[in-house]
Design an enzyme around this catalytic site. Structure first.
Site, PDB file in Angstrom:
ATOM      1  N   CYS A   1       0.825  -1.192   0.000  1.00 20.49           N
ATOM      2  CA  CYS A   1       0.000   0.000   0.000  1.00 20.49           C
ATOM      3  C   CYS A   1       0.861   1.244   0.000  1.00 20.49           C
ATOM      4  CB  CYS A   1      -0.903   0.006   1.235  1.00 20.49           C
ATOM      5  SG  CYS A   1      -1.926  -1.482   1.403  1.00 20.49           S
TER       6      CYS A   1
ATOM      7  N   LEU B   1      -3.426  -1.803  -1.901  1.00 19.15           N
ATOM      8  CA  LEU B   1      -3.297  -2.952  -2.789  1.00 19.15           C
ATOM      9  C   LEU B   1      -3.738  -4.150  -1.958  1.00 19.15           C
ATOM     10  CD1 LEU B   1      -2.326  -4.306  -5.436  1.00 19.15           C
ATOM     11  CD2 LEU B   1      -0.071  -4.514  -4.378  1.00 19.15           C
TER      12      LEU B   1
ATOM     13  N   VAL C   1      -4.157  -7.608  -0.588  1.00 18.73           N
ATOM     14  CA  VAL C   1      -3.434  -8.878  -0.660  1.00 18.73           C
ATOM     15  C   VAL C   1      -3.956  -9.872   0.379  1.00 18.73           C
ATOM     16  CG1 VAL C   1      -1.159  -9.962  -0.376  1.00 18.73           C
ATOM     17  CG2 VAL C   1      -1.359  -7.800  -1.605  1.00 18.73           C
TER      18      VAL C   1
ATOM     19  N   GLY D   1       2.566  -2.957   3.845  1.00 24.94           N
ATOM     20  CA  GLY D   1       3.435  -4.117   3.984  1.00 24.94           C
ATOM     21  C   GLY D   1       2.684  -5.389   4.321  1.00 24.94           C
ATOM     22  N   GLU D   2       3.440  -6.334   4.851  1.00 28.84           N
ATOM     23  CA  GLU D   2       2.869  -7.624   5.240  1.00 28.84           C
ATOM     24  C   GLU D   2       3.478  -8.068   6.561  1.00 28.84           C
ATOM     25  OE1 GLU D   2       0.450  -8.913   3.589  1.00 28.84           O
ATOM     26  OE2 GLU D   2       0.596  -7.670   1.784  1.00 28.84           O
TER      27      GLU D   2
ATOM     28  N   ASP E   1      -3.946  -8.550   8.573  1.00 31.17           N
ATOM     29  CA  ASP E   1      -2.773  -8.336   9.416  1.00 31.17           C
ATOM     30  C   ASP E   1      -2.733  -6.909   9.949  1.00 31.17           C
ATOM     31  OD1 ASP E   1      -2.305  -7.327   6.884  1.00 31.17           O
ATOM     32  OD2 ASP E   1      -0.241  -8.039   6.736  1.00 31.17           O
TER      33      ASP E   1
ATOM     34  N   GLY F   1      15.051 -12.264  -4.957  1.00 26.26           N
ATOM     35  CA  GLY F   1      16.231 -12.758  -4.251  1.00 26.26           C
ATOM     36  C   GLY F   1      17.154 -11.718  -3.668  1.00 26.26           C
TER      37      GLY F   1
END
Length: 616
Positions: free
Chosen positions: A2, A54, A56, A82-83, A106, A381
């Site tokens: 977001c 956004l 998720v 974030g997450e 979350d 990565g």
């Protein structure tokens, strides 16, 4: 993922001020690309919070800004980006403390964690995050950022409070904030040295990774909740290899949790192949979806250079076949890389000239735009090379001994050059060597150590620390801006803080036990990969070798030099710039030969598009 923003002003009633509402709405709109699914505003007497979403996790229930009430009284409100990967475990723990939840998001877990543990809540979060939390009881604002700095967060102090946002563009959208850049800001642009907390724009700051900023009526204060620490490593090699595998596997599994489609980036290198192979095992029997990037005609045109000995494509295909991935190759051409609309989108996303890595910026943007058509979340990565010692400078004795940042030593610095066309007086005024030396000494003073640590191990710990706190931040910023420019969430398993803490303390002799780069990581994932990938030497992100790309840059520079009003003209050594614009290209164009061209052009575009005033 977001976009978050807000305005705290203790000296005025923002809730009743229509101009305040419109200002924060403009700040929020500036972040629309980060959150295309929803927009929200929340107003109180002294604070206005904005959010672009956004979706998720819990698309239906996770709207923001989000508040928590108790007995009809609002306790706290957050705007969060974030997450939180351990939100399910935290939710259960908080329920045991008596907390009740109304959503599966979350975000709500973060709010209740704050109410339970105060500013200490950040230490309990496993994830990538940036958040603003307004406590209605104490009338204070907390701005907090994840440990590794995966998610950005900027702020601008005002006489009676603060403005904040996920990106500079949100703060710049406020009518009080000037678009001014001083000498220090320009140094941050021109040198490959990212100073913690520093921002390019005058008066603006960045919340440092692992820190939070508290804003009260009495003023603003900064606090650290996490940092790399030196700890004795007691595991033997076999145990260390197994632990690395377990930690990485756990990180990948957690970061695959999503209510929307997830995929991986796959270059065919060790890092992305490890992530993709672990993801494939977790998602089985469903295939993992993966994406790679290359350039049209690269198979016929590719020539080995100093760091790229072979094309990525054969290795990415090999890994995809090995794990049964649903793989897509995104092929780009010079027309797309030089498209004015694409380059304008890159600059809108970065808010500063992306002077290093050249065509990688439009390339990443175009890759992510293609990925976003099929997925909303992508695993990547970043941080593996910094953590496990993948770069050449980790094994270059001269770079190890040099009293500066290792990536700016002979053999590597040409990839981060580009100042050759800048006017001599400007370079003297900026004195970049002195700036670099000061920043290096500051960084070195932070490095933790163990009593009696051998000098060689101590130096390699310093090398790792510099890479994890200064170099990788630039890669994380690049990945965040280019992915968020198209509304794509990028997750980075190698930034898992438990993995980082563990590997940071593994002695260098163990990290390089077989004499190769990333020995420890290779041993941890070798059984998952085909031999072709396991034996591959570290290769950077691909760059176009099409001479047509360099020719397009030279033509653009000639146009700039012909424009008397081009703002970059006073900053350039004109004779040198004319010589470069009129130069010839060979059969193959190499990225490190284009640095001065890219810098001059991006600098001019930025000065024009952002209306920058330079205070030098």
């Amino acid at each position: 993922m977001c976009g978050i923003t807000g305005w705290l002003g203790y000296g005025r009633d923002l809730g009743r001020d229509g101009t305040a509402r419109e200002a924060v709405r403009a700040m929020t709109t500036a972040l629309a690309c980060r959150g295309p699914d929803d927009e929200g505003l929340w107003l109180d007497r002294n604070v206005v919070l904005g959010h672009r979403r956004l979706a998720v996790i819990d698309p239906a229930g996770g709207r923001q800004p989000m508040g928590v009430e108790e007995d009809g009284r609002l306790l706290a409100v957050t705007t969060f980006c974030g997450e939180i990967y351990n939100f399910a475990e935290l939710r259960l723990e908080l329920m045991a403390h008596g907390h009740r939840f109304r959503t599966r998001s979350d975000t709500e877990v973060l709010l209740h964690a704050y109410l339970q543990w105060g500013s200490g809540f950040a230490e309990r979060l496993d994830g990538m995050f940036a958040a603003g939390v307004w406590d209605t009881r104490t009338e204070e604002l907390l701005l907090v950022r994840d440990r590794m700095g995966v998610k950005p967060l900027y702020y601008f102090a005002t006489p009676d409070g603060v403005l904040f946002g996920s990106e500079p563009k949100a703060i710049l959208a406020h009518p009080w904030v000037p678009r001014r850049v001083g000498a220090d800001g320009l140094r941050e642009v021109l040198d490959m040295v990212k100073t913690p907390e520093a921002a390019v724009y005058s008066g603006m700051r960045e919340v440092r990774p692992g820190h939070f900023v508290r804003v009260r009526r009495s003023g603003l204060s900064r606090h650290r909740y996490w940092a790399l620490e030196a700890r004795e490593h007691t595991d033997d090699l076999t145990t260390t290899v197994h632990t690395v595998r377990d930690l990485l596997q756990h990180a990948v599994a957690r970061q695959l949790v999503s209510d929307v489609p997830v995929c991986t980036l796959l270059s065919g290198g060790l890092d992305s192949s490890a992530v993709t192979a672990l993801a494939a095992g977790t998602l089985a029997p469903e295939p993992v979806r993966s994406f790679s990037v290359d350039f049209e005609g690269a198979g016929d045109r590719f020539r080995p250079d100093a760091v790229r000995q072979e094309s990525d494509a054969p290795f990415a295909r090999s890994l995809a076949r090995h794990v049964g991935a649903d793989h897509t190759e995104v092929l780009l051409n010079t027309g797309e890389l030089t498209d004015p609309d694409v380059r304008a989108a890159v600059l809108r996303a970065t808010d500063q000239p992306p002077v290093f890595w050249g065509d990688m910026w439009p390339s990443l943007y175009l890759l992510f735009r293609a990925v976003r058509r099929q997925s909303t979340v992508v695993l990547s990565g970043e941080s593996a090379d910094e953590l496990f010692g993948g770069y050449r400078w980790f094994r270059n004795p001269a770079a190890i001994r040099a009293p500066t940042f290792p990536w700016l030593t002979s053999g590597s610095s040409r990839y981060f050059g580009g100042s050759a066309l800048l006017e001599r007086g400007l370079l003297q005024k900026l004195d970049l060597p002195r700036h670099r030396d000061l920043r290096y000494r500051e960084a070195l003073a932070e490095v933790p150590s163990l009593p009696g640590e051998p000098a060689g191990e101590r130096r390699m710990r310093e090398m790792t620390y510099l890479n994890l706190t200064r170099f990788v931040q630039t890669l994380l910023d690049r990945k965040d801006r280019m992915s968020m420019a198209v509304g794509l969430e990028a997750r980075v398993p190698f930034c898992d803080h438990r993995l980082v803490e563990y590997v940071f303390n593994v002695p260098w002799r163990m990290k390089s036990f077989d004499g190769r780069e990333k020995s420890l990581l290779r041993a941890a994932v070798a059984d998952l990969l085909p031999d072709s990938v396991t034996g591959r030497v570290k290769t950077p992100y691909p760059a176009t070798q099409d001479p047509g790309y360099e020719l397009a840059l030279r033509r653009e520079l000639a146009d700039v030099l012909a424009d008397r009003n081009a703002p970059v003209i006073p900053l350039l050594a004109r004779e040198k710039a004319v010589a470069v614009a009129n130069g010839t290209t060979g059969d193959v164009s190499l990225p490190y030969s284009r640095g001065s061209l890219e810098l001059a052009l991006w600098l001019n575009r930025w000065l024009v598009s952002h209306g920058i005033t330079l205070d030098l």
